[in-house]
Design an enzyme around this catalytic site. Sequence first.
Site, mmCIF file in Angstrom:
data_model
loop_
_atom_site.group_PDB
_atom_site.id
_atom_site.type_symbol
_atom_site.label_atom_id
_atom_site.label_comp_id
_atom_site.label_asym_id
_atom_site.label_seq_id
_atom_site.Cartn_x
_atom_site.Cartn_y
_atom_site.Cartn_z
ATOM 1 N N ILE A 176 67.231 -18.742 -60.634
ATOM 2 C CA ILE A 176 67.024 -20.190 -60.763
ATOM 3 C C ILE A 176 65.546 -20.542 -60.579
ATOM 4 C CG2 ILE A 176 67.608 -22.445 -59.776
ATOM 5 C CD1 ILE A 176 70.365 -21.217 -59.039
ATOM 6 N N THR A 254 67.913 -27.824 -54.281
ATOM 7 C CA THR A 254 69.168 -27.685 -55.035
ATOM 8 C C THR A 254 69.825 -26.361 -54.662
ATOM 9 O OG1 THR A 254 67.947 -26.726 -56.883
ATOM 10 C CG2 THR A 254 68.462 -29.073 -57.038
ATOM 11 N N SER A 255 69.437 -25.842 -53.493
ATOM 12 C CA SER A 255 69.937 -24.506 -53.143
ATOM 13 C C SER A 255 71.093 -24.582 -52.144
ATOM 14 C CB SER A 255 68.786 -23.660 -52.622
ATOM 15 O OG SER A 255 69.102 -22.309 -52.750
ATOM 16 N N ARG A 256 70.767 -24.709 -50.880
ATOM 17 C CA ARG A 256 71.802 -24.877 -49.856
ATOM 18 C C ARG A 256 71.277 -25.837 -48.789
ATOM 19 N NH1 ARG A 256 74.827 -23.331 -53.089
ATOM 20 N NH2 ARG A 256 76.302 -21.606 -53.013
ATOM 21 N N HIS A 317 76.053 -31.965 -54.727
ATOM 22 C CA HIS A 317 76.162 -30.547 -55.142
ATOM 23 C C HIS A 317 76.620 -30.457 -56.606
ATOM 24 C CE1 HIS A 317 76.432 -26.423 -53.109
ATOM 25 N NE2 HIS A 317 76.289 -26.226 -54.400
ATOM 26 N N GLN A 318 75.841 -31.081 -57.431
ATOM 27 C CA GLN A 318 76.216 -31.308 -58.826
ATOM 28 C C GLN A 318 75.420 -30.433 -59.802
ATOM 29 O OE1 GLN A 318 75.384 -35.436 -59.656
ATOM 30 N NE2 GLN A 318 75.424 -35.117 -61.860
ATOM 31 N N ALA A 319 74.388 -29.752 -59.275
ATOM 32 C CA ALA A 319 73.419 -29.105 -60.174
ATOM 33 C C ALA A 319 74.061 -28.125 -61.147
ATOM 34 C CB ALA A 319 72.340 -28.410 -59.356
ATOM 35 N N PHE A 320 75.139 -27.492 -60.733
ATOM 36 C CA PHE A 320 75.769 -26.471 -61.598
ATOM 37 C C PHE A 320 76.605 -27.097 -62.712
ATOM 38 C CE2 PHE A 320 80.326 -26.665 -60.623
ATOM 39 C CZ PHE A 320 80.306 -27.582 -59.576
HETATM 40 P P1 NAI Z 1 68.862 -15.097 -56.769
HETATM 41 O O1 NAI Z 1 69.520 -14.149 -55.840
HETATM 42 O O2 NAI Z 1 68.702 -14.722 -58.203
HETATM 43 O O3 NAI Z 1 67.400 -15.457 -56.207
HETATM 44 C C1 NAI Z 1 67.127 -15.812 -54.897
HETATM 45 C C2 NAI Z 1 65.697 -15.391 -54.599
HETATM 46 O O4 NAI Z 1 65.313 -15.934 -53.342
HETATM 47 C C3 NAI Z 1 65.519 -13.873 -54.499
HETATM 48 O O5 NAI Z 1 64.455 -13.453 -55.338
HETATM 49 C C4 NAI Z 1 65.173 -13.651 -53.035
HETATM 50 O O6 NAI Z 1 64.311 -12.544 -52.821
HETATM 51 C C5 NAI Z 1 64.494 -14.966 -52.694
HETATM 52 N N1 NAI Z 1 64.387 -15.268 -51.262
HETATM 53 C C6 NAI Z 1 65.233 -14.931 -50.254
HETATM 54 N N2 NAI Z 1 64.739 -15.395 -49.081
HETATM 55 C C7 NAI Z 1 63.568 -16.037 -49.368
HETATM 56 C C8 NAI Z 1 62.614 -16.720 -48.574
HETATM 57 N N3 NAI Z 1 62.729 -16.850 -47.255
HETATM 58 N N4 NAI Z 1 61.522 -17.246 -49.190
HETATM 59 C C9 NAI Z 1 61.364 -17.122 -50.527
HETATM 60 N N5 NAI Z 1 62.255 -16.486 -51.322
HETATM 61 C C10 NAI Z 1 63.345 -15.955 -50.755
HETATM 62 O O7 NAI Z 1 69.657 -16.455 -56.620
HETATM 63 P P2 NAI Z 1 69.757 -17.647 -57.682
HETATM 64 O O8 NAI Z 1 70.825 -17.351 -58.665
HETATM 65 O O9 NAI Z 1 68.392 -17.963 -58.169
HETATM 66 O O10 NAI Z 1 70.298 -18.823 -56.745
HETATM 67 C C11 NAI Z 1 69.528 -19.313 -55.670
HETATM 68 C C12 NAI Z 1 70.396 -20.198 -54.805
HETATM 69 O O11 NAI Z 1 70.728 -21.375 -55.515
HETATM 70 C C13 NAI Z 1 71.767 -19.594 -54.442
HETATM 71 O O12 NAI Z 1 71.674 -18.746 -53.326
HETATM 72 C C14 NAI Z 1 72.594 -20.816 -54.159
HETATM 73 O O13 NAI Z 1 72.480 -21.077 -52.776
HETATM 74 C C15 NAI Z 1 71.902 -21.927 -54.946
HETATM 75 N N6 NAI Z 1 72.760 -22.469 -56.012
HETATM 76 C C16 NAI Z 1 72.989 -23.833 -56.028
HETATM 77 C C17 NAI Z 1 73.777 -24.402 -57.019
HETATM 78 C C18 NAI Z 1 74.029 -25.890 -57.085
HETATM 79 O O14 NAI Z 1 74.917 -26.336 -57.833
HETATM 80 N N7 NAI Z 1 73.286 -26.720 -56.371
HETATM 81 C C19 NAI Z 1 74.414 -23.565 -58.048
HETATM 82 C C20 NAI Z 1 74.054 -22.167 -57.965
HETATM 83 C C21 NAI Z 1 73.282 -21.649 -56.968
#
Ligand code: NAI
Length: 360
Positions: A176, A254-256, A317-320
């Site tokens: 993302i 938009t993460s957690r 929590h709508q981003a997806f």
């Molecule tokens: P991903 O696993 O592809 O990437 C996460 C990145 O964050 C990795 O490169 C990791 O090394 C890095 N990371 C871990 N700790 C870190 C820190 N302290 N500082 C900087 N970087 C750090 O995950 P993806 O697919 O990009 O998703 C990211 C997050 O987005 C998910 O874990 C989820 O919580 C959230 N998400 C939210 C959605 C929504 O609807 N709002 C939908 C899908 C995911």
Amino acid sequence: MDGAASPWDWRRRPQPKEVTRMKIAFFDTKPYDRQAFQALAGQYPDLALRFWEERLTPATARLAEGYPAVCAFVNDDLGAKTLGILAKGGTRLLAMRCAGFNNVDLRVACGKMQVVRVPGYSPHAVAEFTLALLLCVNRRLHRAYTRVREGNFSLDGLQGMVLHGKTVGIVGTGRIGEAFARLMTGFGVRLLLSDPFPNPRVAQETQGQYVPLETLLRESDVVSLHCPLTPENTHLVNRDTLALMKDGVILLNTSRGKLVHAQALVQALKSGKVGAAGLDVYEEEAGYFFEDRSSRIIRDDVLARLLTFPNVLLTSHQAFLTHEALENIARTTLENLQEFREGKPLSNSICRECETHACR
Ligand code: NAI
């Protein structure tokens, strides 16, 4: 009668082959979830899907008794108690229909059941939503929308800033974060990136620069969070890290929710340290998000306070939530379930990413 079977005897007719379909209990489902899964269910005749609207909690876990597989979502309670009840009821697979799995107590799950997820079902859905939040809070579109509808055509308080030439900091450059970085390249901004595992390709292709997190926080006009929630990342944005940020910074999450200490954010908004916030997640969202709570009192004072700020846009929590993401979630989840049904290795097992080492 000699007892010979007549041509119409049911015993002579070809009997349907006995198939034991694997039952899966889906929790916390909404109409759009059910629609996406039902559209594909016909392609998976070995799977019997049973949908519940209830969130998965220790109180509802017994509904899954006798179900070898359970499918859950981001705000389901998958703590020790729930997992214990599921395991006792015969559940051997927990299929998360989301990317994050921070709500699963992996230490307890390990050895009792396998856990799978849907990694990267649509990074673009979340990245594009993040951009929408940025443009909206920066140019106060959420306020302009309601104002004009009420016949208020005043522009007071709607000033934003030009993004071109500003510095945007991206925390976490996985799927993302990378997609968001690519979108930002169209704005002529300076991109700062932070990740414990820097990706040289992302840096090169987005002209971004990896810097320590502290540098990113000090120098960015916009800070966007795209890292997962882990014990180490909990409250990554807190009183101290907020103090490092530029005055008037725009914060996007938009993460957690638990990546941001919400109380500290309220203070930073009150002082003007944070100039605007676009939040799709909130620390204590589980009791509120995804539900219509409009006729009830909000008992969470921090949430209620956040909702009062004119420069905060909070979404549920709508981003997806795009057609493409829902279809990808349903497809991958059904594939995950089918693999388990057939006893195949699980392509999307979280074992590789699990840091509890409980099974070793
Ligand atoms: P991903 O696993 O592809 O990437 C996460 C990145 O964050 C990795 O490169 C990791 O090394 C890095 N990371 C871990 N700790 C870190 C820190 N302290 N500082 C900087 N970087 C750090 O995950 P993806 O697919 O990009 O998703 C990211 C997050 O987005 C998910 O874990 C989820 O919580 C959230 N998400 C939210 C959605 C929504 O609807 N709002 C939908 C899908 C995911």
